[in-house]
Design a protein around this motif. Structure first.
Motif, PDB file in Angstrom:
ATOM      1  N   GLY A 152      -6.479 -54.394 -26.552  1.00  0.00           N
ATOM      2  CA  GLY A 152      -7.752 -54.109 -26.090  1.00  0.00           C
ATOM      3  C   GLY A 152      -8.908 -54.403 -27.119  1.00  0.00           C
ATOM      4  O   GLY A 152      -9.989 -54.722 -27.118  1.00  0.00           O
ATOM      5  N   GLY A 153      -8.339 -54.188 -28.362  1.00  0.00           N
ATOM      6  CA  GLY A 153      -9.281 -54.299 -29.616  1.00  0.00           C
ATOM      7  C   GLY A 153      -9.508 -55.751 -29.680  1.00  0.00           C
ATOM      8  O   GLY A 153     -10.498 -56.341 -30.166  1.00  0.00           O
ATOM      9  N   GLN A 154      -8.319 -56.703 -29.682  1.00  0.00           N
ATOM     10  CA  GLN A 154      -8.419 -58.123 -29.836  1.00  0.00           C
ATOM     11  C   GLN A 154      -9.295 -58.612 -28.673  1.00  0.00           C
ATOM     12  O   GLN A 154     -10.259 -59.523 -29.276  1.00  0.00           O
ATOM     13  CB  GLN A 154      -7.051 -58.656 -29.788  1.00  0.00           C
ATOM     14  CG  GLN A 154      -6.278 -58.533 -30.745  1.00  0.00           C
ATOM     15  CD  GLN A 154      -4.844 -58.875 -30.778  1.00  0.00           C
ATOM     16  OE1 GLN A 154      -4.258 -58.629 -29.642  1.00  0.00           O
ATOM     17  NE2 GLN A 154      -4.315 -59.896 -31.791  1.00  0.00           N
ATOM     18  N   LEU A 155      -9.261 -58.048 -27.411  1.00  0.00           N
ATOM     19  CA  LEU A 155      -9.971 -58.774 -26.439  1.00  0.00           C
ATOM     20  C   LEU A 155     -11.492 -58.401 -26.578  1.00  0.00           C
ATOM     21  O   LEU A 155     -12.645 -59.035 -26.364  1.00  0.00           O
ATOM     22  CB  LEU A 155      -9.501 -58.136 -25.001  1.00  0.00           C
ATOM     23  CG  LEU A 155      -8.251 -58.607 -24.669  1.00  0.00           C
ATOM     24  CD1 LEU A 155      -7.765 -57.914 -23.352  1.00  0.00           C
ATOM     25  CD2 LEU A 155      -8.201 -60.165 -24.268  1.00  0.00           C
ATOM     26  N   GLN A 156     -11.770 -57.155 -27.068  1.00  0.00           N
ATOM     27  CA  GLN A 156     -13.019 -56.750 -27.492  1.00  0.00           C
ATOM     28  C   GLN A 156     -13.698 -57.555 -28.515  1.00  0.00           C
ATOM     29  O   GLN A 156     -14.879 -57.977 -28.355  1.00  0.00           O
ATOM     30  CB  GLN A 156     -13.078 -55.235 -27.772  1.00  0.00           C
ATOM     31  CG  GLN A 156     -14.440 -54.466 -27.762  1.00  0.00           C
ATOM     32  CD  GLN A 156     -15.021 -54.382 -26.343  1.00  0.00           C
ATOM     33  OE1 GLN A 156     -15.555 -55.184 -25.995  1.00  0.00           O
ATOM     34  NE2 GLN A 156     -15.012 -53.110 -25.583  1.00  0.00           N
ATOM     35  N   LEU A 180     -10.966 -47.945 -27.195  1.00  0.00           N
ATOM     36  CA  LEU A 180     -10.133 -48.642 -28.437  1.00  0.00           C
ATOM     37  C   LEU A 180      -9.188 -47.333 -29.036  1.00  0.00           C
ATOM     38  O   LEU A 180      -9.759 -46.332 -29.179  1.00  0.00           O
ATOM     39  CB  LEU A 180     -10.921 -49.310 -29.463  1.00  0.00           C
ATOM     40  CG  LEU A 180     -11.896 -50.210 -28.843  1.00  0.00           C
ATOM     41  CD1 LEU A 180     -12.579 -50.983 -29.935  1.00  0.00           C
ATOM     42  CD2 LEU A 180     -11.202 -51.471 -28.187  1.00  0.00           C
ATOM     43  N   ASP A 181      -8.106 -47.918 -29.525  1.00  0.00           N
ATOM     44  CA  ASP A 181      -7.544 -46.818 -30.345  1.00  0.00           C
ATOM     45  C   ASP A 181      -8.024 -46.538 -31.665  1.00  0.00           C
ATOM     46  O   ASP A 181      -8.861 -47.519 -32.294  1.00  0.00           O
ATOM     47  CB  ASP A 181      -5.849 -47.237 -30.688  1.00  0.00           C
ATOM     48  CG  ASP A 181      -5.863 -48.776 -31.054  1.00  0.00           C
ATOM     49  OD1 ASP A 181      -6.126 -48.689 -32.472  1.00  0.00           O
ATOM     50  OD2 ASP A 181      -5.548 -49.544 -30.565  1.00  0.00           O
ATOM     51  N   ILE A 186     -12.404 -48.144 -36.083  1.00  0.00           N
ATOM     52  CA  ILE A 186     -12.966 -48.429 -37.393  1.00  0.00           C
ATOM     53  C   ILE A 186     -13.251 -49.981 -37.656  1.00  0.00           C
ATOM     54  O   ILE A 186     -14.316 -50.227 -38.041  1.00  0.00           O
ATOM     55  CB  ILE A 186     -11.847 -48.000 -38.444  1.00  0.00           C
ATOM     56  CG1 ILE A 186     -11.613 -46.404 -38.214  1.00  0.00           C
ATOM     57  CG2 ILE A 186     -12.547 -48.164 -39.732  1.00  0.00           C
ATOM     58  CD1 ILE A 186     -12.663 -45.577 -38.424  1.00  0.00           C
ATOM     59  N   ASP A 187     -12.135 -50.808 -36.931  1.00  0.00           N
ATOM     60  CA  ASP A 187     -12.711 -52.273 -37.475  1.00  0.00           C
ATOM     61  C   ASP A 187     -13.795 -52.831 -36.732  1.00  0.00           C
ATOM     62  O   ASP A 187     -14.568 -53.619 -37.127  1.00  0.00           O
ATOM     63  CB  ASP A 187     -11.575 -53.104 -36.743  1.00  0.00           C
ATOM     64  CG  ASP A 187     -10.140 -53.010 -37.700  1.00  0.00           C
ATOM     65  OD1 ASP A 187     -10.527 -52.616 -38.926  1.00  0.00           O
ATOM     66  OD2 ASP A 187      -9.059 -53.454 -37.388  1.00  0.00           O
ATOM     67  N   VAL A 188     -13.766 -52.366 -35.442  1.00  0.00           N
ATOM     68  CA  VAL A 188     -15.014 -52.909 -34.454  1.00  0.00           C
ATOM     69  C   VAL A 188     -16.480 -52.209 -35.243  1.00  0.00           C
ATOM     70  O   VAL A 188     -17.476 -52.740 -35.162  1.00  0.00           O
ATOM     71  CB  VAL A 188     -14.783 -52.288 -32.912  1.00  0.00           C
ATOM     72  CG1 VAL A 188     -16.136 -52.867 -32.102  1.00  0.00           C
ATOM     73  CG2 VAL A 188     -13.835 -53.081 -32.427  1.00  0.00           C
ATOM     74  N   LEU A 189     -16.231 -50.919 -35.606  1.00  0.00           N
ATOM     75  CA  LEU A 189     -17.659 -50.401 -36.073  1.00  0.00           C
ATOM     76  C   LEU A 189     -17.920 -50.967 -37.477  1.00  0.00           C
ATOM     77  O   LEU A 189     -19.083 -51.417 -37.525  1.00  0.00           O
ATOM     78  CB  LEU A 189     -17.184 -48.817 -36.572  1.00  0.00           C
ATOM     79  CG  LEU A 189     -17.185 -47.742 -35.266  1.00  0.00           C
ATOM     80  CD1 LEU A 189     -16.808 -46.410 -35.697  1.00  0.00           C
ATOM     81  CD2 LEU A 189     -18.718 -47.851 -34.664  1.00  0.00           C
ATOM     82  N   ASN A 190     -16.904 -51.352 -38.417  1.00  0.00           N
ATOM     83  CA  ASN A 190     -17.334 -52.127 -39.317  1.00  0.00           C
ATOM     84  C   ASN A 190     -17.826 -53.413 -39.278  1.00  0.00           C
ATOM     85  O   ASN A 190     -18.676 -53.870 -39.721  1.00  0.00           O
ATOM     86  CB  ASN A 190     -16.079 -52.254 -40.401  1.00  0.00           C
ATOM     87  CG  ASN A 190     -15.644 -50.908 -40.891  1.00  0.00           C
ATOM     88  OD1 ASN A 190     -16.393 -49.761 -41.175  1.00  0.00           O
ATOM     89  ND2 ASN A 190     -14.346 -50.658 -41.394  1.00  0.00           N
TER      90      ASN A 190
END
Ligand SMILES: Nc1ncnc2c1ncn2[C@@H]1O[C@H](COP(=O)(O)OP(=O)(O)O)[C@@H](O)[C@H]1O
Ligand SMILES: [Mg+2]
Length: 294
Positions: A152-156, A180-181, A186-190
Motif C-alpha cells: 500500500g505504501g509503494q502504491l501510495q 498505511l502501516d 513516517i516515510d509518506v509524511l516526510n
C-alpha cells in the motif's frame, strides 16, 4: 495559491433527488505555495466534499474556487485538462486507483498519453525514474509490477509520483496516511514535508489530529460542513476556543494535557441543526487564530 471563497455544497438526496443535504457551508480557506493546510473534523463533516470540489469531481453549489487568482469554479472540459496539470489528488485507498489487471506503472503511461503525448519513450522513462527517486522508490522494484505485488505504501507513493510528473502546484491529499502501516506513514509524511519545501501547496484532509499537528502550519477545523475554528496549528491546538475543537482535541492524549481540567462534554455542543442556515461567522480571537461565534 488555491483559494475557496464562501463555498457551499448541496447534494440531492432522497427519491428522485427530492431533498438536499448541505455538506459544505460557507467555507473559505487558502493554501499558499509551500504550505500544508490541514482540514480536520469527524466523519461526515464535509472534508472529502471540499477535496472533490477542488479537484472538480463534484460541482460547487455556491461560492468560488480560485487558483492563482483565477476563478476555476466552472471549468469546461477542455479547460479542466489544463487545470489537472496544476492540481492533483491522492486518496485514502491506493489500491482503488489501480486496475488490478494492468501493471501498476500504467498510471504513469496514462499521464503521458493525456498530458505529454509528444514525449519520447526514453525521455519519459527517465522522467518517471526521476520522480520515483523523489518519492524514495527504487524504479527497479516497482516498474513492471502488478498492484498486488506492491505494498500500500509503494502504491501510495507511486500516486504521489504520478502527481509530480505534472509539476503540480497543489496536491489534495485525502486521508492518505490512514491505511498505511506505521513505518510507511513516517516515510509518506516526510515526503510531504520535502514536497512542501519545494513549493508545493498541500490540502491535507485528515480525521487524525496528531497528523495534522505534525504536518501542517495551518489548520481548519470543520463541523457539520462549516468551519468552527482555524488558524496557525500551534495556536489552535494549544489554545482551542470552540467547544467542538476542545472536545475533539481532548480525545487526543498527547494534546490533552492542557485541557484535562476543563473537559467539554459532547452534550455541551449544539445539536446538528439546520444545515441550510448560515453558519456563525468567524471572529478573530488572536493573531492567526479565528473562532466561530456562538
Ligand atoms: N455523493 C453524495 N451524495 C449525497 N450525500 C453525500 C455525498 N457525498 C457525501 N455526502 C454527505 O455529505 C456529508 C459530508 O460528507 P464527506 O464530505 O464525505 O465528509 P467527510 O469526508 O468529512 O467524512 C455527509 O453527510 C455525507 O453523507
Ligand atoms: Mg472523507
Amino acid at each position: 495559491m488555491l483559494q475557496l471563497e464562501n463555498v457551499w455544497k448541496s447534494y440531492r438526496v432522497g427519491a428522485l433527488g427530492s431533498k438536499h443535504l448541505t455538506a459544505v457551508r460557507d467555507v473559505s480557506l487558502q493554501v499558499a505555495p509551500g504550505e500544508v493546510l490541514s482540514v480536520v473534523g469527524e466523519s461526515g463533516s464535509g472534508k472529502t466534499t471540499i477535496g472533490k470540489m477542488v479537484l472538480q469531481l463534484t460541482s460547487v453549489t455556491r461560492g468560488r474556487i480560485l487558483l492563482g487568482g483565477e476563478d476555476v469554479t466552472a471549468r469546461r472540459h477542455a479547460e479542466r485538462k489544463e487545470y489537472y496539470r496544476r492540481v492533483q489528488g491522492v486518496f485514502q485507498d491506493p489500491f482503488s486507483s489501480y486496475n488490478p489487471i494492468f501493471k501498476a506503472d500504467r498510471v504513469f503511461e496514462t499521464v503521458r498519453e493525456s498530458f505529454r503525448p509528444g514525449t519520447g519513450a526514453a525521455q519519459w522513462r527517465a522522467r518517471v525514474e526521476e520522480v520515483l527517486h523523489s518519492v524514495r522508490l527504487d524504479p527497479a522494484s516497482v516498474l513492471g509490477k502488478y498492484p498486488h505485488q506492491l505494498s500500500g505504501g509503494q502504491l501510495q507513493r507511486m500516486l504521489i509520483a504520478r502527481a509530480l510528473l505534472l509539476d503540480i502546484e497543489v496536491l489534495v491529499a485525502d486521508e492518505i496516511i490512514s491505511m498505511l502501516d506505521a513505518s510507511t506513514r513516517i516515510d509518506v509524511l516526510n515526503l510531504l514535508g520535502e514536497l512542501k519545501e519545494r513549493g508545493l501547496g498541500v490540502l491535507f484532509i485528515t480525521h487524525d489530529l496528531s497528523l495534522a499537528n505534525y504536518i501542517s502550519e495551518r489548520v481548519v477545523i470543520m463541523r457539520h460542513g462549516a468551519v468552527v475554528e482555524t488558524g496557525a496549528t500551534a495556536k489552535v491546538f494549544t489554545d482551542p476556543q470552540h467547544p467542538y475543537s476542545r472536545n475533539l482535541l481532548s480525545s487526543v492524549p498527547q494534546l490533552h494535557r492542557k485541557w484535562s481540567d476543563d473537559p467539554v462534554e459532547p452534550e455541551d455542543l449544539e445539536p446538528d441543526g439546520d444545515r441550510d442556515t448560515p453558519p456563525p461567522p468567524l471572529r478573530e480571537h488572536a493573531e492567526q487564530h479565528w473562532v466561530a461565534a456562538g
